[in-house]
Write a protein that holds these residues in place. Structure first.
Motif, PDB file in Angstrom:
ATOM      1  N   ILE A  97       0.831  -1.192   0.000  1.00  0.00           N
ATOM      2  CA  ILE A  97       0.000   0.000   0.000  1.00  0.00           C
ATOM      3  C   ILE A  97       0.871   1.250   0.000  1.00  0.00           C
ATOM      4  O   ILE A  97       0.627   2.191  -0.753  1.00  0.00           O
ATOM      5  CB  ILE A  97      -0.930   0.031   1.225  1.00  0.00           C
ATOM      6  CG1 ILE A  97      -1.927  -1.113   1.160  1.00  0.00           C
ATOM      7  CG2 ILE A  97      -1.680   1.348   1.313  1.00  0.00           C
ATOM      8  CD1 ILE A  97      -2.861  -1.159   2.343  1.00  0.00           C
ATOM      9  N   PHE A  98       1.907   1.249   0.836  1.00  0.00           N
ATOM     10  CA  PHE A  98       2.731   2.433   1.023  1.00  0.00           C
ATOM     11  C   PHE A  98       4.101   2.241   0.377  1.00  0.00           C
ATOM     12  O   PHE A  98       4.633   1.134   0.341  1.00  0.00           O
ATOM     13  CB  PHE A  98       2.907   2.735   2.514  1.00  0.00           C
ATOM     14  CG  PHE A  98       1.617   2.832   3.277  1.00  0.00           C
ATOM     15  CD1 PHE A  98       0.710   3.846   3.007  1.00  0.00           C
ATOM     16  CD2 PHE A  98       1.296   1.899   4.241  1.00  0.00           C
ATOM     17  CE1 PHE A  98      -0.486   3.925   3.698  1.00  0.00           C
ATOM     18  CE2 PHE A  98       0.105   1.977   4.937  1.00  0.00           C
ATOM     19  CZ  PHE A  98      -0.793   2.990   4.664  1.00  0.00           C
ATOM     20  N   ASN A  99       4.641   3.336  -0.107  1.00  0.00           N
ATOM     21  CA  ASN A  99       5.981   3.335  -0.668  1.00  0.00           C
ATOM     22  C   ASN A  99       6.960   3.676   0.450  1.00  0.00           C
ATOM     23  O   ASN A  99       7.048   4.825   0.886  1.00  0.00           O
ATOM     24  CB  ASN A  99       6.067   4.362  -1.804  1.00  0.00           C
ATOM     25  CG  ASN A  99       7.373   4.260  -2.572  1.00  0.00           C
ATOM     26  OD1 ASN A  99       8.430   4.019  -1.999  1.00  0.00           O
ATOM     27  ND2 ASN A  99       7.294   4.438  -3.880  1.00  0.00           N
ATOM     28  N   SER A 100       7.695   2.688   0.919  1.00  0.00           N
ATOM     29  CA  SER A 100       8.600   2.889   2.054  1.00  0.00           C
ATOM     30  C   SER A 100       9.710   3.875   1.723  1.00  0.00           C
ATOM     31  O   SER A 100      10.154   4.651   2.587  1.00  0.00           O
ATOM     32  CB  SER A 100       9.207   1.553   2.488  1.00  0.00           C
ATOM     33  OG  SER A 100       8.201   0.662   2.926  1.00  0.00           O
ATOM     34  N   ASN A 101      10.191   3.871   0.478  1.00  0.00           N
ATOM     35  CA  ASN A 101      11.240   4.810   0.100  1.00  0.00           C
ATOM     36  C   ASN A 101      10.723   6.245   0.103  1.00  0.00           C
ATOM     37  O   ASN A 101      11.421   7.168   0.548  1.00  0.00           O
ATOM     38  CB  ASN A 101      11.789   4.452  -1.281  1.00  0.00           C
ATOM     39  CG  ASN A 101      12.972   5.317  -1.672  1.00  0.00           C
ATOM     40  OD1 ASN A 101      13.990   5.359  -0.991  1.00  0.00           O
ATOM     41  ND2 ASN A 101      12.833   6.042  -2.772  1.00  0.00           N
ATOM     42  N   THR A 102       9.496   6.438  -0.368  1.00  0.00           N
ATOM     43  CA  THR A 102       8.894   7.773  -0.321  1.00  0.00           C
ATOM     44  C   THR A 102       8.757   8.255   1.113  1.00  0.00           C
ATOM     45  O   THR A 102       9.051   9.414   1.427  1.00  0.00           O
ATOM     46  CB  THR A 102       7.519   7.759  -1.010  1.00  0.00           C
ATOM     47  OG1 THR A 102       7.691   7.441  -2.395  1.00  0.00           O
ATOM     48  CG2 THR A 102       6.822   9.111  -0.889  1.00  0.00           C
ATOM     49  N   LYS A 103       8.309   7.369   2.006  1.00  0.00           N
ATOM     50  CA  LYS A 103       8.160   7.765   3.411  1.00  0.00           C
ATOM     51  C   LYS A 103       9.525   8.103   4.030  1.00  0.00           C
ATOM     52  O   LYS A 103       9.636   9.061   4.812  1.00  0.00           O
ATOM     53  CB  LYS A 103       7.478   6.630   4.187  1.00  0.00           C
ATOM     54  CG  LYS A 103       7.253   6.887   5.660  1.00  0.00           C
ATOM     55  CD  LYS A 103       6.611   8.240   5.916  1.00  0.00           C
ATOM     56  CE  LYS A 103       5.302   8.447   5.188  1.00  0.00           C
ATOM     57  NZ  LYS A 103       4.749   9.800   5.429  1.00  0.00           N
ATOM     58  N   TYR A 104      10.551   7.337   3.670  1.00  0.00           N
ATOM     59  CA  TYR A 104      11.905   7.640   4.150  1.00  0.00           C
ATOM     60  C   TYR A 104      12.341   9.038   3.700  1.00  0.00           C
ATOM     61  O   TYR A 104      12.856   9.836   4.494  1.00  0.00           O
ATOM     62  CB  TYR A 104      12.873   6.579   3.630  1.00  0.00           C
ATOM     63  CG  TYR A 104      14.325   6.977   3.693  1.00  0.00           C
ATOM     64  CD1 TYR A 104      15.042   6.918   4.891  1.00  0.00           C
ATOM     65  CD2 TYR A 104      14.989   7.422   2.549  1.00  0.00           C
ATOM     66  CE1 TYR A 104      16.371   7.292   4.947  1.00  0.00           C
ATOM     67  CE2 TYR A 104      16.322   7.801   2.598  1.00  0.00           C
ATOM     68  CZ  TYR A 104      17.012   7.733   3.793  1.00  0.00           C
ATOM     69  OH  TYR A 104      18.319   8.116   3.847  1.00  0.00           O
ATOM     70  N   LEU A 105      12.128   9.348   2.423  1.00  0.00           N
ATOM     71  CA  LEU A 105      12.525  10.655   1.903  1.00  0.00           C
ATOM     72  C   LEU A 105      11.725  11.779   2.556  1.00  0.00           C
ATOM     73  O   LEU A 105      12.268  12.861   2.843  1.00  0.00           O
ATOM     74  CB  LEU A 105      12.343  10.689   0.382  1.00  0.00           C
ATOM     75  CG  LEU A 105      13.259   9.759  -0.422  1.00  0.00           C
ATOM     76  CD1 LEU A 105      12.877   9.791  -1.898  1.00  0.00           C
ATOM     77  CD2 LEU A 105      14.719  10.155  -0.242  1.00  0.00           C
ATOM     78  N   GLN A 106      10.452  11.552   2.803  1.00  0.00           N
ATOM     79  CA  GLN A 106       9.625  12.572   3.459  1.00  0.00           C
ATOM     80  C   GLN A 106      10.136  12.874   4.863  1.00  0.00           C
ATOM     81  O   GLN A 106      10.228  14.036   5.273  1.00  0.00           O
ATOM     82  CB  GLN A 106       8.174  12.103   3.511  1.00  0.00           C
ATOM     83  CG  GLN A 106       7.469  12.099   2.170  1.00  0.00           C
ATOM     84  CD  GLN A 106       6.074  11.513   2.247  1.00  0.00           C
ATOM     85  OE1 GLN A 106       5.672  10.967   3.279  1.00  0.00           O
ATOM     86  NE2 GLN A 106       5.324  11.589   1.160  1.00  0.00           N
ATOM     87  N   LYS A 107      10.485  11.836   5.620  1.00  0.00           N
ATOM     88  CA  LYS A 107      10.978  12.038   6.979  1.00  0.00           C
ATOM     89  C   LYS A 107      12.357  12.694   6.982  1.00  0.00           C
ATOM     90  O   LYS A 107      12.650  13.558   7.821  1.00  0.00           O
ATOM     91  CB  LYS A 107      11.020  10.692   7.710  1.00  0.00           C
ATOM     92  CG  LYS A 107       9.639  10.079   7.919  1.00  0.00           C
ATOM     93  CD  LYS A 107       9.708   8.671   8.446  1.00  0.00           C
ATOM     94  CE  LYS A 107      10.064   8.618   9.903  1.00  0.00           C
ATOM     95  NZ  LYS A 107       9.907   7.253  10.455  1.00  0.00           N
TER      96      LYS A 107
END
Length: 415
Positions: A97-107
């Motif tokens: 469901i979620f893009n873990s790499n995108t969440k990493y970059l956002q944080k």
């Protein structure tokens, strides 16, 4: 969410070249319409598969609260499999469901501005404090505790707060950190994890910071920790059942797991207004707010992972903002922006944002002009199995009749 199709024929579907409408490709019984044809006719999706697969899809979609209000989300989830090149006929597919790499970059991006990042920590600090206070009810010492998904070590800061006991009869009380010997803080974002490593609370508690390669894979040995805490990180996990099972593995026997996560109707105001704004300006709906687990399902997930003596409750925190733009700015600075796979790239259109502001204000605005945003927090406590734990009595061993209680308004003594 994890959908696994094991040794079943593949799902078959086709794309209507006239538009982004999924249509039925083959009529083989039994068939199942995910949306039951309810108003979302432009996103009509029919899955043709054996009944066992249909039941599994329905159960997983219910678990994560997906339904007719998320047609685009389900559309993107199906195609995420193709994007990953795994093939629908794979023997064991894990649907992301979620893009873990995108969440990493956002944080990473959010924490690069430490001053702004600290200003928007009001939710993380408040929820970390409420979660930490639940340790006051556990009368024991914890030699080694894991803070999973630690963000900026908000739990560590909360553990060192003076006079944490809310009991008014106790004028002073030692920090909860006095019950811990060591705290390991683990997160995927090194910038966020080390953002506050120079602040005074680090001197009040032995802390080890560990950068995780993946939020869904724990590199710790079995029976390492005497307790695991997690505050506002589990709602970004794709395979939550697997992660919960790993937590039971790294916990010692008779050890607690305490967690808080966004769930249920969090940000329902923003979700609704954005959907209406999309429909009005674009004629369709795109997922701007992530799907969240519901409190009704967390008990089942904890039980399935092997936890005992469960406690699950919910708490609503309402924050007033001057505008929807302030709300979305804060969410971005928190690192809580949308990270759904298949989401639209780039920012939202100006006309959609302006329509969203007007709709939100009309539907939910306060009399003073502010806009409320509801954050629903699910708290959970579970224990790994161990000797000496309280056990339920055998069925039929009760001495009090529930019927007597309900009919008489009291408990009758059995002769």
């Amino acid at each position: 969410m994890c959908l696994r199709f094991e040794s079943y024929p593949p799902i078959r579907f086709t794309l209507d070249h006239a538009g982004w409408n999924l249509k039925e490709a083959a009529r083989a019984e039994p068939a199942y319409d995910l949306f039951h044809g309810a108003s979302w006719t432009s996103y009509f999706l029919t899955i043709v598969a054996p009944h066992q697969v249909v039941q599994r899809v329905e159960r997983e979609i219910h678990t994560w609260g997906l339904g007719i209000e998320f047609p685009f989300l389900l559309f993107f989830l199906i195609f995420a499999i193709l994007d990953q090149g795994s093939g629908i006929a794979s023997s064991a597919l894990t649907l992301q469901i979620f893009n873990s790499n995108t969440k990493y970059l956002q944080k990473e991006r959010a924490s690069s501005d430490a001053e702004t990042s600290r200003k928007v920590d009001y939710l993380k600090d408040e929820i970390a404090t409420r979660l930490s206070e639940r340790l006051l009810d556990i009368k024991r010492h914890f030699p080694h505790v894991l803070d999973l998904g630690a963000n900026a070590c908000n739990i560590a800061r909360a553990l060192t707060n003076p006079n944490p006991d809310p009991d008014p009869a106790k004028a002073t009380s030692p920090p909860i950190a006095s019950r811990l010997s060591h705290l390991t803080c683990a997160d995927t974002s090194p910038t966020l994890l080390h953002r506050d490593d120079s602040l005074p609370f680090n001197d009040l508690l032995p802390i080890t910071r560990t950068v995780l390669q993946s939020p869904e894979s724990l590199p710790f040995s079995p029976s390492t920790f005497s307790a695991v805490l997690s505050s506002l990180s589990l709602h970004w996990i794709n395979d939550l059942p697997s992660l919960l099972s790993q937590i039971t593995r790294i916990l010692q026997p008779d050890a607690p797991f305490l967690a808080a996560m966004f769930g249920g109707d969090s940000l329902y105001e923003l979700r609704s207004s954005l959907q209406l704004a999309d429909l009005d300006r674009r004629g369709g709906v795109s997922p701007h707010v992530s799907p969240l687990a519901d409190i009704r399902d967390m008990g089942g997930l904890l039980t399935k992972a092997g936890f005992k003596m469960l406690t699950v409750d919910v708490d609503d925190i309402i924050v007033d903002y001057p505008s929807t733009f302030a709300l979305m700015t804060d969410l971005q600075a928190m690192g809580e922006s949308n990270a759904i796979l298949g989401r639209e790239m780039g920012g939202m259109r100006r006309d959609v944002l302006l329509a969203n502001e007007a709709i939100y204000r009309e539907m939910y605005g306060n009399e003073d002009g502010s806009l409320p945003a509801t954050f629903r927090v699910i708290y959970m406590i579970g224990w790994t199995e161990g000797e000496g734990q309280p056990q339920p009595l055998k069925r039929g061993s009760g001495q009090v009749s529930i019927k007597d209680i309900l009919e008489s308004g009291g408990i009758k003594e059995n002769n």
